[in-house]
Design an enzyme around this catalytic site. Structure first.
Site, short mmCIF file in Angstrom:
data_model
loop_
_atom_site.label_atom_id
_atom_site.label_comp_id
_atom_site.label_asym_id
_atom_site.label_seq_id
_atom_site.Cartn_x
_atom_site.Cartn_y
_atom_site.Cartn_z
N GLY A 16 -4.49 3.13 -0.86
CA GLY A 16 -3.36 2.25 -1.15
C GLY A 16 -2.00 2.85 -0.84
O GLY A 16 -0.98 2.39 -1.37
N LYS A 39 6.28 5.40 9.72
CA LYS A 39 4.84 5.69 9.75
C LYS A 39 4.65 6.57 10.98
O LYS A 39 4.48 6.06 12.11
CB LYS A 39 4.05 4.37 9.85
CG LYS A 39 2.57 4.55 10.05
CD LYS A 39 1.83 4.91 8.77
CE LYS A 39 0.39 5.30 9.06
NZ LYS A 39 -0.36 5.64 7.86
N SER A 43 -3.56 5.88 13.49
CA SER A 43 -4.72 5.75 14.38
C SER A 43 -5.37 4.41 14.08
O SER A 43 -5.22 3.86 12.99
CB SER A 43 -5.69 6.93 14.23
OG SER A 43 -6.08 7.08 12.91
N ASP A 56 0.11 -0.86 9.48
CA ASP A 56 0.80 -0.26 8.34
C ASP A 56 2.31 -0.40 8.51
O ASP A 56 3.04 -0.81 7.60
CB ASP A 56 0.45 1.24 8.23
CG ASP A 56 -0.92 1.47 7.62
OD1 ASP A 56 -1.65 0.49 7.38
OD2 ASP A 56 -1.27 2.65 7.39
N GLY A 118 2.40 9.09 5.26
CA GLY A 118 1.56 10.00 6.03
C GLY A 118 0.25 9.35 6.44
O GLY A 118 -0.13 8.31 5.93
N ALA A 119 -0.43 10.00 7.39
CA ALA A 119 -1.76 9.52 7.80
C ALA A 119 -2.80 10.17 6.90
O ALA A 119 -2.78 11.38 6.70
CB ALA A 119 -2.01 9.90 9.25
N GLY A 120 -3.69 9.36 6.33
CA GLY A 120 -4.79 9.88 5.50
C GLY A 120 -4.30 10.76 4.37
O GLY A 120 -3.31 10.45 3.72
N PRO A 207 -2.06 -2.08 -11.09
CA PRO A 207 -3.30 -2.86 -11.22
C PRO A 207 -3.91 -3.24 -9.88
O PRO A 207 -3.22 -3.32 -8.86
CB PRO A 207 -2.81 -4.14 -11.93
CG PRO A 207 -1.39 -4.27 -11.51
CD PRO A 207 -0.86 -2.87 -11.36
N1 ADP Z 1 -3.44 -2.59 -6.02
C1 ADP Z 1 -4.19 -3.20 -5.09
N2 ADP Z 1 -4.76 -4.41 -5.36
C2 ADP Z 1 -5.54 -5.02 -4.43
N3 ADP Z 1 -5.79 -4.53 -3.21
C3 ADP Z 1 -5.25 -3.34 -2.89
C4 ADP Z 1 -4.42 -2.63 -3.81
N4 ADP Z 1 -4.04 -1.48 -3.20
C5 ADP Z 1 -4.58 -1.48 -1.97
N5 ADP Z 1 -5.32 -2.60 -1.78
C6 ADP Z 1 -6.07 -2.95 -0.56
O1 ADP Z 1 -6.89 -1.84 -0.19
C7 ADP Z 1 -6.87 -1.66 1.21
C8 ADP Z 1 -6.38 -0.26 1.54
O2 ADP Z 1 -5.04 -0.13 1.14
P1 ADP Z 1 -3.97 0.61 2.06
O3 ADP Z 1 -2.65 0.53 1.37
O4 ADP Z 1 -4.03 0.10 3.46
O5 ADP Z 1 -4.55 2.10 2.00
P2 ADP Z 1 -4.10 3.42 2.82
O6 ADP Z 1 -2.72 3.16 3.35
O7 ADP Z 1 -4.16 4.53 1.83
O8 ADP Z 1 -5.13 3.59 3.90
C9 ADP Z 1 -5.97 -2.78 1.80
O9 ADP Z 1 -6.76 -3.85 2.22
C10 ADP Z 1 -5.12 -3.18 0.61
O10 ADP Z 1 -4.71 -4.52 0.66
MG MG Z 2 -1.97 3.15 5.31
#
Ligand code: ADP
Ligand code: MG
Length: 242
Positions: A16, A39, A43, A56, A118-120, A207
């Site tokens: 997230g 960003k 990748s 992103d 950051g990435a990952g 949440p």
């Molecule tokens: N609090 C949250 N509630 C519902 N879905 C979430 C929440 N946080 C992240 N997600 C979902 O989880 C997935 C990964 O989130 P993302 O922010 O892209 O992760 P990261 O940037 O760490 O790879 C996305 O589809 C995002 O919409």
């Molecule tokens: Mg991301």
């Protein structure tokens, strides 16, 4: 003067980072701050009208209202959804710190606050001689660590804190993201254990939102931030009190 901002990292990919970074951007936009987003390396870029773009970066841009050039917001967009150093090799590209720093400097002259995603996690390789942790250290922004809520998060979050500390990267705090409406035992204990064992504040437990509309999730989380400890810490950064 050092630019104001945060470097958002995660205990893993998919925890997230983008959603939390976008929620902070959206919250600040609502307070009238002209937020810049960066960003540095993506990748798994997606093609739109023949151009490879970072989803992103698109979400961050939309949440922040950042109108800086896309090349500055997302300087490296790589095709394959694998470790960035390898994705770059496939594309015949070398990720260079200097190019990212130039984009960062341009963004920091235009914006009152910068949010870098950051990435990952911290030890993701961007190039042979550059990891996400090196980028965070060299850009000198404090780290916001995004962690997942469930079993295993204590280990991953403490590892991330230890890695940051051993490399001299300042940590602003931790955000646990995606807490279910009815947390289980592990999810209920994790924030306190992480805070006690790491000595780093857990600034928010955000949440899990229903639905998949990213924009709605971001807006909902931005509302959750209002009046909370993460918002207070970011306000302090903005006012040069940290
Ligand atoms: N609090 C949250 N509630 C519902 N879905 C979430 C929440 N946080 C992240 N997600 C979902 O989880 C997935 C990964 O989130 P993302 O922010 O892209 O992760 P990261 O940037 O760490 O790879 C996305 O589809 C995002 O919409
Ligand atoms: Mg991301």
């Amino acid at each position: 003067m050092r630019p104001k901002g945060i470097f958002v990292t995660g205990t893993d990919t998919g925890v997230g980072k983008t959603i939390v970074a976008a929620a902070v951007a959206c919250y600040l936009k609502g307070k009238g701050v002209y937020v810049g987003v960066l960003k540095p390396v993506t990748s798994g870029g997606v093609e739109r009208a023949g151009i490879l773009v970072s989803e992103d970066a698109e979400l961050l841009k939309q949440a922040s209202g950042c109108a800086s050039p896309d090349d500055d917001i997302a300087p490296y967009v790589l095709r394959r959804p694998i470790a960035p150093s390898e994705a770059a090799r496939h594309d015949g590209v070398t990720v260079r710190y200097e190019r990212i720093k130039e984009a960062f400097d341009r963004l920091s002259t235009r914006h009152g606050f910068l949010i870098v995603e950051g990435a990952g996690g911290l030890l993701v390789p961007l190039a042979e001689d550059l990891m996400t942790a090196d980028l965070a250290r060299r850009l000198q922004l404090p780290l916001l660590i995004v962690a997942r809520p469930d079993l295993g998060t204590v280990n991953h979050t403490l590892l991330t804190c230890e890695c940051a500390r051993s490399r001299g990267i300042g940590i602003l705090g931790i955000v646990i993201n995606g807490q279910p409406e009815q947390p289980g035992e592990a999810e209920s204990y994790a924030p306190r254990i992480i805070e006690r064992l790491s000595g780093v504040p857990v600034l928010d437990v955000l949440p899990r939102s229903s639905g998949t509309d990213q924009k709605r999730i971001v807006e909902r989380l931005a509302d959750c931030l209002d009046g909370g400890p993460l918002a207070a810490v970011i306000q302090s950064l903005l006012m040069n009190k940290l």
